[in-house]
Design an enzyme around this catalytic site. Structure first.
Site, PDB file in Angstrom:
ATOM      1  N   ILE A 134      41.299  29.837  42.780  1.00  0.00           N
ATOM      2  CA  ILE A 134      41.418  30.455  44.094  1.00  0.00           C
ATOM      3  C   ILE A 134      42.475  29.658  44.835  1.00  0.00           C
ATOM      4  O   ILE A 134      42.217  28.533  45.223  1.00  0.00           O
ATOM      5  CB  ILE A 134      40.087  30.281  44.870  1.00  0.00           C
ATOM      6  CG1 ILE A 134      38.898  30.787  44.075  1.00  0.00           C
ATOM      7  CG2 ILE A 134      40.178  30.855  46.274  1.00  0.00           C
ATOM      8  CD1 ILE A 134      38.476  32.182  44.278  1.00  0.00           C
ATOM      9  N   GLU A 135      43.648  30.173  44.990  1.00  0.00           N
ATOM     10  CA  GLU A 135      44.670  29.353  45.662  1.00  0.00           C
ATOM     11  C   GLU A 135      44.941  29.888  47.062  1.00  0.00           C
ATOM     12  O   GLU A 135      46.061  29.867  47.546  1.00  0.00           O
ATOM     13  CB  GLU A 135      45.921  29.277  44.789  1.00  0.00           C
ATOM     14  CG  GLU A 135      45.601  28.693  43.404  1.00  0.00           C
ATOM     15  CD  GLU A 135      46.815  28.307  42.570  1.00  0.00           C
ATOM     16  OE1 GLU A 135      47.888  28.117  43.154  1.00  0.00           O
ATOM     17  OE2 GLU A 135      46.668  28.197  41.344  1.00  0.00           O
ATOM     18  N   GLN A 136      43.882  30.346  47.725  1.00  0.00           N
ATOM     19  CA  GLN A 136      44.053  31.004  49.017  1.00  0.00           C
ATOM     20  C   GLN A 136      43.897  30.037  50.189  1.00  0.00           C
ATOM     21  O   GLN A 136      43.242  29.004  50.073  1.00  0.00           O
ATOM     22  CB  GLN A 136      43.006  32.122  49.139  1.00  0.00           C
ATOM     23  CG  GLN A 136      43.158  33.187  48.055  1.00  0.00           C
ATOM     24  CD  GLN A 136      41.872  33.964  47.843  1.00  0.00           C
ATOM     25  OE1 GLN A 136      41.241  34.394  48.792  1.00  0.00           O
ATOM     26  NE2 GLN A 136      41.473  34.129  46.592  1.00  0.00           N
TER      27      GLN A 136
END
Ligand SMILES: *[C@@H]1O[C@H](CO)[C@@H](O)[C@H](O)[C@H]1NC(C)=O
Ligand SMILES: *[C@@H]1O[C@H](CO)[C@@H](O)[C@H](O)[C@H]1NC(C)=O
Ligand SMILES: *[C@@H]1O[C@H](CO)[C@@H](O)[C@H](O)[C@H]1NC(C)=O
Ligand SMILES: *[C@@H]1O[C@H](CO)[C@@H](O)[C@H](O)[C@H]1NC(C)=O
Ligand SMILES: *[C@@H]1O[C@H](CO)[C@@H](O)[C@H](O)[C@H]1NC(C)=O
Length: 372
Positions: A134-136
């Site tokens: 999850i690179e949010q």
């Protein structure tokens, strides 16, 4: 149905009907074993003494990987049953890629549904866990911040319960300092899963100082990231070091005699300047270009990284920063000395796996650099 299957409590105190229903469901969620030997469809168990964690993005170059080292393959390409059977024959795990918009898992029922789908998919494909990528952007103490930690914890519990020996991991930036506005509860997430994969690359995604080309993963900056994770009481054994098997090609606005390549200001998540000004290139491509470049391979002693310079067909100067066996083995030596759990790379497919003797030597040297 989901509740029945999900309930470890149900199975341990089970009444025969519930057990039967659960078994039926297990049966229906697994396809036929794709491996010649059905034993290869069993999940891999046990903790290797040193992890070598490989991201694979597809195609068939995995056939040329150094399987004597690999302990886990994160399958980010299309599902390949041949890869699964081969990895299992070498005792290596194969794990799913997990990604979901964080705002969609704030609700606990939505999390449960997402997790059930991942467990189901992993079982159907005889896989050994999941790598959550999850690179949010997440704001500290926001609903997403708490939900993300809960997601990791609940995913780990579900996988460990449903697939014995399975592995749940989470990808984090090179430093815990809210890089790219990813303000996560790093220690909570580390506690909640088997280990963090630290992406020690793209370290120039947010540059606050001079807008010039720099190394993808400078030695000191990389090590500082680990010190920061460890000083928030994350044990070294919860950290796997990620190294890049790719670099950045920057077109310089100006290239000075002392190798300073100035870049246009391309801002990213609040920072005025970023590696977004460059283009990612694989180590395989870099090796085909470096010998014919203007400069040949140069070494920056401060960043402990190689680079070179070339002129494109339009007459523009470029500077290319990358990692090679020399820079990687320095970082790998630190990983070993610091007692990290292992090492890995983005990504395994970046090397030149053609069987020419030069390519073969370069490729072997890159794999060897992981265990200096
Ligand atoms: C969350 O779950 C509800 C039902 O429980 C569903 O209607 C909704 O579409 C889900 N939302 C997302 C973003 O997945
Ligand atoms: C991080 O998560 C852990 C485990 O859920 C929790 O105990 C801790 O309070 C959280 N820390 C912060 C700063 O939110
Ligand atoms: C880039 O931004 C800096 C300040 O952030 C400014 O001094 C400089 O002139 C800008 N350069 C260009 C090429 O726009
Ligand atoms: C580039 O040069 C190096 C050192 O001079 C040599 O070892 C290597 O084989 C060359 N690479 C290619 C692709 O010719
Ligand atoms: C890198 O770190 C070492 C040890 O902390 C320090 O001695 C050295 O000055 C640093 N180098 C740079 C260029 O920051």
């Amino acid at each position: 149905m989901k509740r029945l299957l999900g309930g470890g409590a149900c199975l341990s105190r089970c009444c025969p009907l519930l057990l039967l229903l659960a078994l039926l469901r297990l049966g229906s969620s697994s396809g036929a074993c794709p491996c010649g030997d059905p034993a290869l469809c069993r999940p891999i168990a046990g903790t290797p003494e040193f992890e070598v964690f490989v991201f694979d993005v597809g195609r068939k170059t995995w056939k040329f990987y150094d399987w004597s080292q690999i302990t886990t393959v994160a399958a980010f390409g299309k599902y390949d049953p041949e890869l699964l059977c081969y990895a299992h024959s070498k005792g290596a795990r194969v794990v799913l890629k997990g990604d979901v918009p964080v705002k969609e898992i704030i609700d606990s029922a939505n999390r449960t549904a997402w997790i059930a789908r991942q467990v189901d998919l992993a079982k159907k494909q005889y896989m050994d866990g999941i790598n959550i990528d999850i690179e949010q952007e997440v704001i500290v103490m926001s609903p997403e911040y708490y939900a993300l930690t809960a997601l990791v914890k609940e995913t780990t519990d579900a996988f460990h319960r449903e697939i014995p020996g399975s592995q749940v991991t989470f990808d984090v930036a090179w430093s815990p300092a809210c890089i790219d506005k990813r303000c996560y509860n790093y220690s909570g997430i580390a506690d909640a899963c088997d280990f963090l994969f630290v992406m020690s690359y793209d370290e120039q995604s947010q540059v606050w100082t001079e807008c010039i080309a720099r190394a993808n993963a400078p030695y000191n900056q990389t090590l500082d990231g680990y010190d920061d994770y460890i000083s928030m009481s994350i044990e070294p054994k919860k950290l796997v070091m990620g190294v890049p098997w790719y670099g950045y090609d920057y077109r310089c606005l100006d290239l000075s005699k002392d190798h300073v390549c100035s870049l246009p200001n391309i801002s990213f998540r609040g920072a005025p300047c970023s590696d977004a000004a460059g283009r990612q290139v694989t180590y395989g491509t870099i090796m085909k270009q470096v010998n014919s470049s203007i400069s040949g391979s140069l070494w920056d002693e401060e960043q402990k990284a190689p680079y070179y310079e070339y002129k494109d067909s339009l007459g523009h100067f470029h500077q290319v920063w990358y990692d090679n066996p020399q820079s990687i083995s320095l970082k790998a030596t630190y990983a070993k000395k610091r007692g990290l759990r292992g090492i890995g790379m983005w990504n395994g497919n970046c090397l030149d796996y053609s069987r020419s003797s030069v390519a073969e030597q370069q490729t072997e040297a890159m794999w060897r650099a992981l265990r200096p």
